[in-house]
Design a protein around this motif. Structure first.
Motif, PDB file in Angstrom:
ATOM      1  N   TYR A  93       0.844  -1.199   0.000  1.00  0.00           N
ATOM      2  CA  TYR A  93       0.000   0.000   0.000  1.00  0.00           C
ATOM      3  C   TYR A  93       0.873   1.241   0.000  1.00  0.00           C
ATOM      4  N   ALA A  94       0.302   2.318  -0.517  1.00  0.00           N
ATOM      5  CA  ALA A  94       1.037   3.588  -0.591  1.00  0.00           C
ATOM      6  C   ALA A  94       0.165   4.681   0.006  1.00  0.00           C
ATOM      7  N   ASN A  95       0.818   5.570   0.729  1.00  0.00           N
ATOM      8  CA  ASN A  95       0.092   6.700   1.324  1.00  0.00           C
ATOM      9  C   ASN A  95       0.434   7.979   0.594  1.00  0.00           C
ATOM     10  N   THR A  96      -0.511   8.514  -0.144  1.00  0.00           N
ATOM     11  CA  THR A  96      -0.279   9.853  -0.685  1.00  0.00           C
ATOM     12  C   THR A  96      -1.005  10.884   0.178  1.00  0.00           C
ATOM     13  N   VAL A  97      -1.927  10.389   0.976  1.00  0.00           N
ATOM     14  CA  VAL A  97      -2.651  11.261   1.916  1.00  0.00           C
ATOM     15  C   VAL A  97      -2.829  10.498   3.225  1.00  0.00           C
ATOM     16  N   ILE A  98      -2.689  11.208   4.336  1.00  0.00           N
ATOM     17  CA  ILE A  98      -2.969  10.618   5.654  1.00  0.00           C
ATOM     18  C   ILE A  98      -4.194  11.325   6.229  1.00  0.00           C
ATOM     19  N   ASN A  99      -5.115  10.550   6.704  1.00  0.00           N
ATOM     20  CA  ASN A  99      -6.367  10.997   7.341  1.00  0.00           C
ATOM     21  C   ASN A  99      -7.459  11.322   6.323  1.00  0.00           C
ATOM     22  N   CYS A 100      -8.651  11.433   6.868  1.00  0.00           N
ATOM     23  CA  CYS A 100      -9.847  11.370   6.032  1.00  0.00           C
ATOM     24  C   CYS A 100     -10.801  12.510   6.388  1.00  0.00           C
ATOM     25  N   VAL A 101     -11.600  12.925   5.415  1.00  0.00           N
ATOM     26  CA  VAL A 101     -12.596  13.965   5.715  1.00  0.00           C
ATOM     27  C   VAL A 101     -13.816  13.385   6.420  1.00  0.00           C
ATOM     28  N   TYR A 102     -14.016  12.086   6.258  1.00  0.00           N
ATOM     29  CA  TYR A 102     -15.151  11.455   6.948  1.00  0.00           C
ATOM     30  C   TYR A 102     -14.772  11.162   8.400  1.00  0.00           C
ATOM     31  N   ASN A 103     -15.790  10.878   9.206  1.00  0.00           N
ATOM     32  CA  ASN A 103     -15.541  10.692  10.633  1.00  0.00           C
ATOM     33  C   ASN A 103     -16.257   9.437  11.134  1.00  0.00           C
ATOM     34  N   CYS A 104     -15.744   8.282  10.723  1.00  0.00           N
ATOM     35  CA  CYS A 104     -16.363   7.017  11.130  1.00  0.00           C
ATOM     36  C   CYS A 104     -15.829   6.631  12.513  1.00  0.00           C
ATOM     37  N   GLU A 105     -16.744   6.365  13.428  1.00  0.00           N
ATOM     38  CA  GLU A 105     -16.330   6.134  14.826  1.00  0.00           C
ATOM     39  C   GLU A 105     -15.428   4.908  14.967  1.00  0.00           C
ATOM     40  N   TYR A 106     -15.568   3.951  14.059  1.00  0.00           N
ATOM     41  CA  TYR A 106     -14.799   2.718  14.188  1.00  0.00           C
ATOM     42  C   TYR A 106     -13.483   2.769  13.416  1.00  0.00           C
ATOM     43  N   CYS A 107     -13.180   3.889  12.777  1.00  0.00           N
ATOM     44  CA  CYS A 107     -12.029   3.942  11.866  1.00  0.00           C
ATOM     45  C   CYS A 107     -10.698   3.905  12.628  1.00  0.00           C
ATOM     46  N   TYR A 108      -9.797   3.042  12.173  1.00  0.00           N
ATOM     47  CA  TYR A 108      -8.519   2.865  12.859  1.00  0.00           C
ATOM     48  C   TYR A 108      -7.624   4.100  12.804  1.00  0.00           C
ATOM     49  N   LEU A 109      -7.911   5.010  11.876  1.00  0.00           N
ATOM     50  CA  LEU A 109      -7.048   6.198  11.761  1.00  0.00           C
ATOM     51  C   LEU A 109      -7.002   6.986  13.068  1.00  0.00           C
ATOM     52  N   GLN A 110      -8.122   6.958  13.805  1.00  0.00           N
ATOM     53  CA  GLN A 110      -8.180   7.697  15.074  1.00  0.00           C
ATOM     54  C   GLN A 110      -7.234   7.139  16.129  1.00  0.00           C
ATOM     55  N   GLY A 111      -6.884   5.877  15.946  1.00  0.00           N
ATOM     56  CA  GLY A 111      -5.952   5.284  16.898  1.00  0.00           C
ATOM     57  C   GLY A 111      -4.541   5.207  16.351  1.00  0.00           C
ATOM     58  N   MET A 112      -4.421   5.376  15.052  1.00  0.00           N
ATOM     59  CA  MET A 112      -3.125   5.197  14.396  1.00  0.00           C
ATOM     60  C   MET A 112      -2.298   6.477  14.420  1.00  0.00           C
ATOM     61  N   TYR A 113      -2.970   7.615  14.265  1.00  0.00           N
ATOM     62  CA  TYR A 113      -2.251   8.884  14.131  1.00  0.00           C
ATOM     63  C   TYR A 113      -2.548   9.822  15.307  1.00  0.00           C
ATOM     64  N   ALA A 116      -5.662  14.749  13.744  1.00  0.00           N
ATOM     65  CA  ALA A 116      -6.756  14.556  12.785  1.00  0.00           C
ATOM     66  C   ALA A 116      -6.548  15.408  11.537  1.00  0.00           C
ATOM     67  N   ASN A 117      -5.519  16.252  11.544  1.00  0.00           N
ATOM     68  CA  ASN A 117      -5.272  17.076  10.362  1.00  0.00           C
ATOM     69  C   ASN A 117      -4.892  16.181   9.177  1.00  0.00           C
ATOM     70  N   ILE A 118      -5.185  16.670   7.984  1.00  0.00           N
ATOM     71  CA  ILE A 118      -4.945  15.859   6.787  1.00  0.00           C
ATOM     72  C   ILE A 118      -3.593  16.221   6.182  1.00  0.00           C
ATOM     73  N   VAL A 119      -2.770  15.204   5.971  1.00  0.00           N
ATOM     74  CA  VAL A 119      -1.460  15.414   5.336  1.00  0.00           C
ATOM     75  C   VAL A 119      -1.545  14.971   3.881  1.00  0.00           C
ATOM     76  N   VAL A 120      -1.142  15.847   2.992  1.00  0.00           N
ATOM     77  CA  VAL A 120      -1.092  15.502   1.569  1.00  0.00           C
ATOM     78  C   VAL A 120       0.378  15.492   1.138  1.00  0.00           C
ATOM     79  N   PHE A 121       0.837  14.370   0.603  1.00  0.00           N
ATOM     80  CA  PHE A 121       2.201  14.293   0.084  1.00  0.00           C
ATOM     81  C   PHE A 121       2.153  14.619  -1.407  1.00  0.00           C
ATOM     82  N   VAL A 122       2.821  15.698  -1.778  1.00  0.00           N
ATOM     83  CA  VAL A 122       2.662  16.182  -3.153  1.00  0.00           C
ATOM     84  C   VAL A 122       3.607  15.522  -4.153  1.00  0.00           C
ATOM     85  N   ASN A 123       4.662  14.856  -3.645  1.00  0.00           N
ATOM     86  CA  ASN A 123       5.640  14.278  -4.571  1.00  0.00           C
ATOM     87  C   ASN A 123       5.231  12.880  -5.040  1.00  0.00           C
ATOM     88  N   LEU A 124       4.118  12.821  -5.726  1.00  0.00           N
ATOM     89  CA  LEU A 124       3.617  11.540  -6.246  1.00  0.00           C
ATOM     90  C   LEU A 124       4.636  10.848  -7.134  1.00  0.00           C
TER      91      LEU A 124
END
Lengths: 338, 290
Positions: A93-113, A116-124
């Motif tokens: 898997y590849a991350n070009t963006v970290i975090n999501c605009v949606y807010n699902c209560e069960y989403c692992y992102l809330q425990g992983m990072y 909650a700010n969204i990181v966009v990596f521009v050097n695709l």
């Protein structure tokens, strides 16, 4: 303190933090042009702001800001054993963006990072370069929308389109883009390809209404999938995570019935089923952040540092889902996470 | 804090200024009274607000914040406010302009600090440079941010031990163009004083809009859980499992008192005499929450 009066908050992306090194990157310039009113703050490294100590994820989620950064190696990661590989050996898997605009209560992102700010990596292009290297030896199965929802961000980011363009030149590359979005406008700009799969997460009405805050309804997603199928996209349906709720059999029964009433099963590439599972550390932080959420406070079983439903319940949920979906899809097209 | 026993007081807003002349208009505006229990710093307070004068400098600022927050540990809805004057590197900025800082650069170490910018506000925004020594006009070209002061990074460093980044606000009012030695204390008080109504209206509105989430278990429920745990001689691990099951049950169904009561009333369960009975009783108890 977990909730705030909405009128006290800045609008989303009121502040855009930009790493000094990518200020002039064409993707940065394009993103900034979409948010002319945002305050721009120049930073040295995205982790200076993203990894600060003591951040409050739920509070930040109510007014997310954007961080524009450069991805440093590694650009591509081995797929997690908690995710399905759909029979593919070289699962990345590849991350070009970290975090999501949606807010699902069960989403692992809330425990992983920590933020909650969204990181966009521009050097695709650097990420594409790494994928090219991998492709020299073997076919690659690459998931590009795990830690975000790329299609939901397509309006200002256009990264899905770039992945489609890239994948066109590499037939041994299979890309999966997972989403809950119903972004029809973005779909219009994408050209279907054999080796790019649009994978929609589908949840029953109750789970959507109670726990998937800010996401399109199941019906909106189905409408979008229907259009995507008509356009000729490769479509995967993900009943993952299946969540244990009161009357779960009825709820998920209605969902499956609705899905295959609306969609032509013969055109769907494959289907995945998976009960909720999450690394123990992530769930611990999620419970701390959101102590009043019923869904994450289920008394899960911990095995090998992963929480999931007790085996008998897991088996029952999987069998039930499988039984329902088998009515519409051949078994070889159904992938169950166990 | 020497000789001061922490009171059971919930201050809602903690204000830090470097100088008394910065604090003076705030003390007057809120009618704060001097707290003579503090010997190391000047502290002023009313029921809702407590203000400490840190004295100038990054280290003094950090010590001041630590002193007050250790004596009165803030809760998750409290706010930290640093108000003070600052120098500006651009002469086009009128004196008296109020800034909310979105970035703090500590000159001595080269480290940046970032308060969260989550809340709407009526002020200008900028980064600020904090330096242990005053930055003079002739060095203005060397500073990487528009504003300069001598405290913000120290306040942040200490504040983050007690607050989260969204609870801390750094408000600076331009008083000079990096010629701080020429500023009269009465002018400082005037610059702060003329902006205090707007600053306080904003911070008060902010504080009023914050709500604390209440704990999942009520005191009665906590008591019941403790009683059952004691009677069943549950291990720590079992207690955690019980609390998790009860929490889920309550969030799903609203109440678990009836389940516990019915369990307690069962004569064949309590009291437990050995590990075997404990295990059996615990399994029975967990079934109440299935």
């Amino acid at each position: 303190m977990n909730s705030l009066c909405v009128n006290l908050l800045n609008p989303p992306f009121s502040h855009i933090y930009i790493e000094k090194g990518v200020v002039d990157h064409p993707n940065t310039v394009k993103i900034l042009s979409r948010f002319p009113k945002s305050t721009q703050v120049i930073i040295k490294h995205y982790k200076d702001i993203f990894n600060r100590s003591r951040q409050n994820y739920p509070v930040q989620k109510q007014s997310q800001n954007l961080i524009i950064a450069e991805k440093r190696p590694p650009f591509v990661y081995r797929g997690s054993p908690l995710c399905q590989n759909f029979g593919n050996d070289n699962f990345y898997y590849a991350n070009t963006v970290i975090n999501c605009v949606y807010n699902c209560e069960y989403c692992y992102l809330q425990g992983m990072y920590p933020s909650a700010n969204i990181v966009v990596f521009v050097n695709l292009d650097d990420i594409f370069g790494d994928v090219r290297k991998l492709l020299k030896s073997d076919p690659v199965y690459l998931c590009i929308s795990y830690d975000t929802d790329l299609l939901a961000l397509e309006g200002f980011l256009g990264f899905s389109e770039k992945w489609f363009e890239f994948a066109r030149f590499y037939p041994h590359l299979t890309v999966e883009l997972r989403t809950k979005s119903a972004n029809l406008n973005s779909l219009e700009k994408l050209t279907p390809q054999e080796n790019v799969i649009l994978a929609w997460t589908l949840s029953c009405e109750y789970v959507w209404e109670k726990y998937e805050h800010g996401t399109p309804s199941p019906m909106q997603r189905l409408n979008c999938i229907e259009k995507a199928l008509a356009k000729g996209f490769q479509i995967r349906l993900c009943f993952d995570p299946v969540i244990y709720i009161k009357d779960w059999e009825d709820e998920y029964g209605r969902l499956i019935e609705k899905v295959f009433r609306e969609l032509p099963a013969g055109k769907i590439k494959d289907v995945s089923i998976g009960g909720f599972r999450i690394p123990c550390d992530y769930l611990k932080d999620m419970r701390k952040n959101n102590p009043n959420s019923a869904i994450i406070n289920y008394p899960f079983n911990a095995v090998n540092d992963v929480y999931s439903y007790p085996p008998d319940l897991s088996d029952r949920m999987n069998s039930y889902m499988l039984g329902l979906i088998r009515k519409y899809m051949p078994e070889e097209k159904i992938f169950t996470w166990k | 804090m020497h000789g001061v026993v922490p009171e059971d007081t919930d201050f809602m807003i903690m204000i830090f200024t470097a100088l008394y002349c910065e604090a003076k208009p705030i003390i007057r505006f809120f009618g704060l009274k001097k707290d003579t229990g503090h010997h190391l710093f000047q502290v002023f307070k009313n029921d809702d607000i407590i203000l400490l004068v840190t004295k100038p400098g990054i280290v003094n600022a950090a010590i001041g914040v630590t002193h007050l927050c250790s004596a009165y540990p803030p809760n998750p809805s409290d706010l930290l406010l640093n108000i003070g004057i600052c120098g500006a590197g651009d002469r086009n900025i009128p004196t008296g302009t109020v800034y909310l800082c979105n970035k703090i650069y500590e000159m001595d170490t080269g480290i940046y600090f970032y308060p969260d910018m989550i809340f709407a506000h009526p002020f200008e925004e900028s980064g600020i440079v904090s330096s242990s020594n005053p930055v003079s006009e002739k060095h203005s070209a060397d500073i990487p941010e528009l504003l300069a002061d001598m405290e913000a990074s120290g306040i942040y460093r200490a504040g983050i031990l007690f607050f989260q980044p969204h609870q801390m606000f750094f408000i600076k009012i331009v008083s000079d163009y990096l010629q701080s030695d020429k500023i009269d204390s009465s002018i400082v008080s005037e610059l702060i004083g003329q902006n205090i109504p707007e600053i306080t209206a904003w911070i008060t509105r902010l504080h009023d809009g914050m709500t604390n989430s209440s704990p999942v278990f009520s005191p009665e429920e906590e008591k019941m859980l403790a009683e059952v745990s004691k009677n069943l001689r549950l291990t720590v691990s079992m207690q955690n499992q019980l609390r998790q099951a009860a929490r889920y049950y309550k969030l799903q169904h609203g109440n678990f008192s009836a389940n516990l009561s019915s369990f307690i009333k069962k004569e064949n369960v309590l009291p437990v005499k050995n590990k075997h009975e404990r295990k059996r009783a615990f399994e029975q108890l967990m079934r109440e929450f299935a």
